[in-house]
Write an enzyme that holds these catalytic residues in place. Sequence first.
Site: not given
Ligand code: SAM
Length: 467
Positions: A331, A351
């Site tokens: 997380d 973003h």
């Molecule tokens: C828009 S996606 C981008 C994924 C990746 N970085 C890419 O470029 O393909 C946002 C990612 O953030 C992750 N995410 C959201 N909250 C999170 C958290 N608290 N800790 C870790 N990952 C998280 C989601 O599961 C998702 O995979």
Amino acid sequence: MATLSHLRQLSNLIADSVTALERIAQETKTSVPDLDDAPSTYTPDAEVYGATPEALKASRIIAGAGLQFASLVRPPREVMFDVVHAPYLTAALRVCLEANVTDILREAGPKLIADRLRLETLNVQTARLMRLLASQHIYREVSKDTFVNNRLSVILDTGKTVEELFASPETKYHSPGFPALYSFIMGFSAKGPPNLWEVISNPETAFSGEVTDSATHRAWGLDVPMWVWYEQQGQDHERKFFEKALAAYNKLQPDRAIEEAYPWADLKPGSLVVDVGGGVGSAMLVLAKKHSHLRIIVQDNEKVTGDGLQMWSNVFPEAVQSGRVTFQGHDFFKTQNVKDASIFWMRYILHDWSDDDAVKILKELRAAAQPNTVLVILDHLLPYTFRDPNTPPVLGNDAPEPLLPTYGAGNTMGYLEDILMMVLLNGEERKLDNLSALLTRAGWKLQRAQPVEGTTGFYVPVHAVPA
Ligand SMILES: C[S@@+](CC[C@H](N)C(=O)[O-])C[C@H]1O[C@@H](n2cnc3c(N)ncnc32)[C@H](O)[C@@H]1O
């Protein structure tokens, strides 16, 4: 000499750019495609538009000038009529996508559409929807109620046979290409925009940066961020669907957007790259294949990293079997345990979040950074739409007058994404000054913001170092 009217200036810009494109097409042996072309696979590299930086600029000028022309010569009430009806256009497109119209036309060729659609409610209406789309050059009506695919409609092709699509509709979006992304935008996330005014005018939500107060979350009644919802029991289908949509989103940029985002070859063998919130590791797949000297950790929520490991075990098993690439549930609002990273990489993460949440994420990384750790951030970095002397022209605001400096309506992806982030998550695509201020708040210093040539929108890798 009398000043040329904007009409004449735009016309000259278009004429000069067309001449340049025709020349470059000859020099590079690329094609100048026609709207009527309906290739079975879309191969952007075969087209002149991105063949060289000059060609890319010429095509942006033509697109921006053409659309500015339309806004200039049409009565404002007509232009506005189109804008306020935008949801009807997407409603029509959504029906065609979900009803497999493009796939059906691929197999059928020019046929009366009603003959081929197997859903009884979709027959006459579909022709009306397609006619609206054909008026915007999506599909082509070749005779009464008879349509064929064209350059734009083929992007909706799932690549599956119609038999497969009807036999297993649940796997429709398990194929490469853009349909999953479009389905997500026109489906789940489309509940947000009609709710935006209600959220913005409600004092309870107007100034909130909480994900759950965003227009889309409120519209669906989601009381946890969609990321948390995806991890819940029973949401495997929704999560995997989002992962497919994201895979398509990632394809909006060429691989070089990752390869050239940092001088990877300069890193010492064994250097560690941590992809924070890396999803299923799509960006790292490009990197790992090209740079075998790097170790990589992909961090994300538990179930997402599970999906990632499964995907890599199919497409690049040796990388995960050797331990060079690992997946970690983490997380990013909690303590970052990896303390020896050469690079913290975050693509399409900041973003998603409001300023305060973004600073929390950045602070956790700062606390785990070594003096020589570099943070690489990839989002759109939006220029203002006026000629801002403080924004370096390299950031995509270098269009000639009388175009908007940003190439205007021919280059709106970054601004659309900005509002998508607002509506979906209370997030934001940031401007250079905003991002720089966030980095400072979290103890980082912006070192470099340099776009990768040939990318779309305002995609700018930003490097930051510990302040
Ligand atoms: C828009 S996606 C981008 C994924 C990746 N970085 C890419 O470029 O393909 C946002 C990612 O953030 C992750 N995410 C959201 N909250 C999170 C958290 N608290 N800790 C870790 N990952 C998280 C989601 O599961 C998702 O995979």
